[in-house]
Design a protein around this motif. Sequence first.
Motif, PDB file in Angstrom:
ATOM      1  N   THR A 113      23.144 -72.554  70.618  1.00 61.60           N
ATOM      2  CA  THR A 113      23.317 -72.461  69.168  1.00 61.60           C
ATOM      3  C   THR A 113      22.590 -71.240  68.617  1.00 61.60           C
ATOM      4  O   THR A 113      23.148 -70.495  67.803  1.00 61.60           O
ATOM      5  N   ILE A 156      24.274 -68.113  66.574  1.00 61.28           N
ATOM      6  CA  ILE A 156      23.833 -67.747  65.224  1.00 61.28           C
ATOM      7  C   ILE A 156      23.330 -66.310  65.194  1.00 61.28           C
ATOM      8  O   ILE A 156      23.694 -65.534  64.304  1.00 61.28           O
ATOM      9  N   CYS A 174      14.463 -68.002  57.271  1.00 63.43           N
ATOM     10  CA  CYS A 174      15.905 -68.211  57.241  1.00 63.43           C
ATOM     11  C   CYS A 174      16.569 -66.874  56.944  1.00 63.43           C
ATOM     12  O   CYS A 174      15.987 -66.008  56.287  1.00 63.43           O
ATOM     13  N   THR A 212      26.483 -67.388  54.632  1.00 60.54           N
ATOM     14  CA  THR A 212      25.944 -68.432  55.493  1.00 60.54           C
ATOM     15  C   THR A 212      24.435 -68.301  55.564  1.00 60.54           C
ATOM     16  O   THR A 212      23.907 -67.196  55.659  1.00 60.54           O
ATOM     17  N   SER A 237      21.091 -69.530  57.752  1.00 61.61           N
ATOM     18  CA  SER A 237      20.689 -70.120  59.024  1.00 61.61           C
ATOM     19  C   SER A 237      19.183 -70.039  59.190  1.00 61.61           C
ATOM     20  O   SER A 237      18.579 -68.991  58.978  1.00 61.61           O
TER      21      SER A 237
END
Length: 149
Positions: free
Chosen positions: A53, A57, A86, A98, A100
Amino acid sequence: LPHTTLYEPLLEVLTKIDHSKKLSTFFDKCKQNGSYDSTATVTELLEATSEVTDKQILTKIRESRIISIMADEGTDINHYQNLSICIRYCNQDTGEPTESFISLLKIKKKDAQTIFDTIVKELKSKNIDMTKVRFTGFDGASVFSGQFN
């Protein structure tokens, strides 16, 4: 998910999100006396899932033309000072903005220079281009305001 020691529901979630179907195939073909729901096995599966993941990302963040950094520091119940980072970016596949979460780091001091240096070091370690940064947000952190910070 139920309490963290009940791993079967967690394994079910992992098999559902595994688009390659390798986990579900493995569980279908494994010996029936093996449940593979021990702490060590589940921890290893979670770490592997996290690595995949994270890689996905970070690839999307690196592909984006511009990014924003959002960071906040706080002290946890054990009195450790932590910094969460983030990144907000435009997903090049969908065009959607987005956000993340990329890191939670322990820091020794909560001054502006330490936080700045920690963010720069973390972004460099993840091979994120600092020249793409167009905005930073620090949740109104007073440590960054003022003439000398």
